[in-house]
Scaffold this active site. Structure first.
Site, PDB file in Angstrom:
ATOM      1  N   THR A   1      35.783  44.896  35.101  1.00 21.44           N
ATOM      2  CA  THR A   1      34.992  43.680  34.844  1.00 21.44           C
ATOM      3  C   THR A   1      34.057  43.833  33.646  1.00 21.44           C
ATOM      4  O   THR A   1      33.976  42.950  32.793  1.00 21.44           O
ATOM      5  CB  THR A   1      34.158  43.334  36.101  1.00 21.44           C
ATOM      6  OG1 THR A   1      35.020  43.362  37.246  1.00 21.44           O
ATOM      7  CG2 THR A   1      33.511  41.977  35.967  1.00 21.44           C
TER       8      THR A   1
ATOM      9  N   ARG B   1      39.885  44.096  28.059  1.00 19.37           N
ATOM     10  CA  ARG B   1      38.424  43.969  28.051  1.00 19.37           C
ATOM     11  C   ARG B   1      37.748  45.072  27.248  1.00 19.37           C
ATOM     12  O   ARG B   1      36.759  44.838  26.561  1.00 19.37           O
ATOM     13  CB  ARG B   1      37.907  43.918  29.487  1.00 19.37           C
ATOM     14  CG  ARG B   1      38.209  42.575  30.169  1.00 19.37           C
ATOM     15  CD  ARG B   1      37.965  42.652  31.650  1.00 19.37           C
ATOM     16  NE  ARG B   1      38.025  41.356  32.319  1.00 19.37           N
ATOM     17  CZ  ARG B   1      38.003  41.192  33.636  1.00 19.37           C
ATOM     18  NH1 ARG B   1      37.930  42.261  34.426  1.00 19.37           N
ATOM     19  NH2 ARG B   1      38.066  39.992  34.170  1.00 19.37           N
TER      20      ARG B   1
ATOM     21  N   GLU C   1      44.986  31.697  44.856  1.00 18.33           N
ATOM     22  CA  GLU C   1      44.680  31.173  43.525  1.00 18.33           C
ATOM     23  C   GLU C   1      45.872  30.428  42.926  1.00 18.33           C
ATOM     24  O   GLU C   1      45.702  29.386  42.288  1.00 18.33           O
ATOM     25  CB  GLU C   1      44.244  32.321  42.607  1.00 18.33           C
ATOM     26  CG  GLU C   1      42.902  32.922  43.043  1.00 18.33           C
ATOM     27  CD  GLU C   1      42.537  34.200  42.290  1.00 18.33           C
ATOM     28  OE1 GLU C   1      43.291  34.612  41.379  1.00 18.33           O
ATOM     29  OE2 GLU C   1      41.484  34.789  42.616  1.00 18.33           O
TER      30      GLU C   1
ATOM     31  N   PHE D   1      24.729  35.538  38.738  1.00 15.92           N
ATOM     32  CA  PHE D   1      25.531  35.109  37.590  1.00 15.92           C
ATOM     33  C   PHE D   1      26.391  33.871  37.872  1.00 15.92           C
ATOM     34  O   PHE D   1      27.033  33.338  36.968  1.00 15.92           O
ATOM     35  CB  PHE D   1      26.434  36.259  37.101  1.00 15.92           C
ATOM     36  CG  PHE D   1      27.426  36.748  38.122  1.00 15.92           C
ATOM     37  CD1 PHE D   1      28.653  36.110  38.303  1.00 15.92           C
ATOM     38  CD2 PHE D   1      27.149  37.863  38.912  1.00 15.92           C
ATOM     39  CE1 PHE D   1      29.578  36.556  39.237  1.00 15.92           C
ATOM     40  CE2 PHE D   1      28.071  38.324  39.857  1.00 15.92           C
ATOM     41  CZ  PHE D   1      29.286  37.666  40.019  1.00 15.92           C
TER      42      PHE D   1
ATOM     43  N   TYR E   1      35.975  30.489  42.318  1.00 19.45           N
ATOM     44  CA  TYR E   1      34.984  31.568  42.335  1.00 19.45           C
ATOM     45  C   TYR E   1      34.084  31.524  43.581  1.00 19.45           C
ATOM     46  O   TYR E   1      32.966  32.027  43.558  1.00 19.45           O
ATOM     47  CB  TYR E   1      34.132  31.525  41.065  1.00 19.45           C
ATOM     48  CG  TYR E   1      34.823  32.136  39.857  1.00 19.45           C
ATOM     49  CD1 TYR E   1      35.297  33.454  39.876  1.00 19.45           C
ATOM     50  CD2 TYR E   1      34.977  31.413  38.670  1.00 19.45           C
ATOM     51  CE1 TYR E   1      35.917  34.023  38.760  1.00 19.45           C
ATOM     52  CE2 TYR E   1      35.594  31.979  37.550  1.00 19.45           C
ATOM     53  CZ  TYR E   1      36.055  33.286  37.605  1.00 19.45           C
ATOM     54  OH  TYR E   1      36.656  33.851  36.498  1.00 19.45           O
TER      55      TYR E   1
ATOM     56  N   ASN F   1      34.242  38.115  29.341  1.00 17.34           N
ATOM     57  CA  ASN F   1      35.258  39.168  29.421  1.00 17.34           C
ATOM     58  C   ASN F   1      36.696  38.665  29.311  1.00 17.34           C
ATOM     59  O   ASN F   1      37.651  39.335  29.723  1.00 17.34           O
ATOM     60  CB  ASN F   1      35.035  40.048  30.655  1.00 17.34           C
ATOM     61  CG  ASN F   1      35.183  39.272  31.958  1.00 17.34           C
ATOM     62  OD1 ASN F   1      35.517  38.090  31.949  1.00 17.34           O
ATOM     63  ND2 ASN F   1      34.947  39.943  33.065  1.00 17.34           N
TER      64      ASN F   1
ATOM     65  N   HIS G   1      40.939  36.380  33.370  1.00 20.15           N
ATOM     66  CA  HIS G   1      40.905  36.565  34.822  1.00 20.15           C
ATOM     67  C   HIS G   1      42.279  37.030  35.289  1.00 20.15           C
ATOM     68  O   HIS G   1      43.291  36.537  34.809  1.00 20.15           O
ATOM     69  CB  HIS G   1      40.566  35.248  35.525  1.00 20.15           C
ATOM     70  CG  HIS G   1      40.828  35.296  37.007  1.00 20.15           C
ATOM     71  ND1 HIS G   1      39.919  35.823  37.900  1.00 20.15           N
ATOM     72  CD2 HIS G   1      41.916  34.941  37.749  1.00 20.15           C
ATOM     73  CE1 HIS G   1      40.427  35.762  39.121  1.00 20.15           C
ATOM     74  NE2 HIS G   1      41.642  35.243  39.062  1.00 20.15           N
TER      75      HIS G   1
ATOM     76  N   LYS H   1      40.265  32.853  29.550  1.00 22.42           N
ATOM     77  CA  LYS H   1      39.012  32.107  29.712  1.00 22.42           C
ATOM     78  C   LYS H   1      38.614  31.439  28.390  1.00 22.42           C
ATOM     79  O   LYS H   1      39.190  31.739  27.334  1.00 22.42           O
ATOM     80  CB  LYS H   1      37.930  33.078  30.213  1.00 22.42           C
ATOM     81  CG  LYS H   1      38.210  33.641  31.624  1.00 22.42           C
ATOM     82  CD  LYS H   1      37.134  34.635  32.012  1.00 22.42           C
ATOM     83  CE  LYS H   1      37.342  35.211  33.405  1.00 22.42           C
ATOM     84  NZ  LYS H   1      36.273  36.180  33.757  1.00 22.42           N
TER      85      LYS H   1
ATOM     86  N   ARG I   1      45.954  43.733  36.434  1.00 18.18           N
ATOM     87  CA  ARG I   1      44.569  44.236  36.485  1.00 18.18           C
ATOM     88  C   ARG I   1      44.423  45.502  35.631  1.00 18.18           C
ATOM     89  O   ARG I   1      43.392  45.712  34.999  1.00 18.18           O
ATOM     90  CB  ARG I   1      44.154  44.550  37.929  1.00 18.18           C
ATOM     91  CG  ARG I   1      44.050  43.326  38.835  1.00 18.18           C
ATOM     92  CD  ARG I   1      42.776  42.549  38.678  1.00 18.18           C
ATOM     93  NE  ARG I   1      41.606  43.233  39.170  1.00 18.18           N
ATOM     94  CZ  ARG I   1      40.410  42.635  39.342  1.00 18.18           C
ATOM     95  NH1 ARG I   1      40.257  41.349  39.064  1.00 18.18           N
ATOM     96  NH2 ARG I   1      39.378  43.312  39.774  1.00 18.18           N
TER      97      ARG I   1
HETATM   98  P1  IDP Z   1      36.843  40.390  37.932  1.00 14.96           P
HETATM   99  O1  IDP Z   1      37.047  39.215  36.996  1.00 14.96           O
HETATM  100  O2  IDP Z   1      37.012  41.706  37.218  1.00 14.96           O
HETATM  101  O3  IDP Z   1      37.658  40.300  39.201  1.00 14.96           O
HETATM  102  P2  IDP Z   1      34.519  39.722  39.587  1.00 14.96           P
HETATM  103  O4  IDP Z   1      33.550  40.722  40.107  1.00 14.96           O
HETATM  104  O5  IDP Z   1      35.469  39.089  40.549  1.00 14.96           O
HETATM  105  O6  IDP Z   1      35.291  40.382  38.355  1.00 14.96           O
HETATM  106  O7  IDP Z   1      33.660  38.564  38.877  1.00 14.96           O
HETATM  107  C1  IDP Z   1      34.297  37.390  38.441  1.00 14.96           C
HETATM  108  C2  IDP Z   1      33.810  37.059  37.068  1.00 14.96           C
HETATM  109  O8  IDP Z   1      32.423  36.757  37.121  1.00 14.96           O
HETATM  110  C3  IDP Z   1      33.916  38.182  36.036  1.00 14.96           C
HETATM  111  O9  IDP Z   1      35.196  38.301  35.435  1.00 14.96           O
HETATM  112  C4  IDP Z   1      32.880  37.752  35.028  1.00 14.96           C
HETATM  113  O10 IDP Z   1      33.364  36.724  34.171  1.00 14.96           O
HETATM  114  C5  IDP Z   1      31.788  37.175  35.921  1.00 14.96           C
HETATM  115  N1  IDP Z   1      30.775  38.169  36.252  1.00 14.96           N
HETATM  116  C6  IDP Z   1      30.835  39.123  37.209  1.00 14.96           C
HETATM  117  N2  IDP Z   1      29.709  39.864  37.229  1.00 14.96           N
HETATM  118  C7  IDP Z   1      28.923  39.347  36.262  1.00 14.96           C
HETATM  119  C8  IDP Z   1      27.611  39.683  35.779  1.00 14.96           C
HETATM  120  O11 IDP Z   1      26.939  40.603  36.244  1.00 14.96           O
HETATM  121  N3  IDP Z   1      27.125  38.918  34.737  1.00 14.96           N
HETATM  122  C9  IDP Z   1      27.838  37.895  34.193  1.00 14.96           C
HETATM  123  N4  IDP Z   1      29.058  37.553  34.612  1.00 14.96           N
HETATM  124  C10 IDP Z   1      29.599  38.269  35.630  1.00 14.96           C
HETATM  125 MG    MG Z   2      37.527  38.990  40.805  1.00 17.00          MG
END
Ligand code: IDP
Ligand code: MG
Length: 149
Positions: free
Chosen positions: A91, A102, A126, A57, A49, A112, A115, A9, A85
């Site tokens: 996350t 992370r 994807e 968010f 997304y 973070n 992806h 990212k 993963r």
């Molecule tokens: P993942 O990347 O671990 O699969 P997801 O729940 O699919 O996590 O969320 C996608 C992305 O959205 C996360 O990697 C992060 O960048 C962002 N994200 C998720 N939850 C939050 C939050 O509570 N605050 C800010 N960004 C978030």
């Molecule tokens: Mg995800």
């Protein structure tokens, strides 16, 4: 064999962690079968997304992912989705296991670094979104028999 989509990212690229992130994913044995450096359009970000539409968010997430360039990769290997993963971690960096990308390198969910597709189905969707078929290259690595039994 399985393929997964990885995105370094904008914060990963900005912080000069692209190489570190690739190293952590490549060293266990995942093989690069596609890679590009690109500026993400709002349209592509929204499609990628779309499961998060309506979450608080979500607007910030689109701003973040489209802010500056990213490095996008397709990695291949046995159980590639789950292996990636596991290397990436949960996350929220606070919940991520020490030793994961992370946990070791990030502070918060909204920054973070990386992806990784969360299932074989997501990976398929994807990969089709980010790569044209001819941009993914099947090749064999000579060290394969020392990584895969
Ligand atoms: P993942 O990347 O671990 O699969 P997801 O729940 O699919 O996590 O969320 C996608 C992305 O959205 C996360 O990697 C992060 O960048 C962002 N994200 C998720 N939850 C939050 C939050 O509570 N605050 C800010 N960004 C978030
Ligand atoms: Mg995800």
């Amino acid at each position: 064999m399985e393929r997964t989509l990885i995105i370094v990212k904008p914060d990963g690229v900005q912080r000069g962690l692209t190489g570190e992130i690739i190293r952590r994913l490549e060293t266990p044995g995942l093989r690069i079968v596609g890679m590009k450096f690109m500026q993400v359009s709002r349209e592509l970000a929204a499609e990628h997304y779309k499961e998060h539409v309506g979450r608080p968010f979500y607007p910030g997430l689109l701003d973040y992912i489209t802010s500056t360039p990213v490095v996008v990769m397709a990695l291949e290997g046995p159980r590639a989705v789950d292996i990636a993963r596991a290397v990436i971690g949960k996350t929220d960096p606070l919940d991520a296991t020490p030793g994961t990308i992370r946990s070791d390198l990030a502070l918060m969910k909204g920054r973070n670094l990386v992806h990784g597709s969360d299932s074989a189905g997501s990976a398929e969707r994807e990969l089709a979104l980010w790569f044209r078929p001819e941009e993914l290259i099947s090749w064999q690595r000579d060290s394969e028999r020392w990584l895969v039994e």
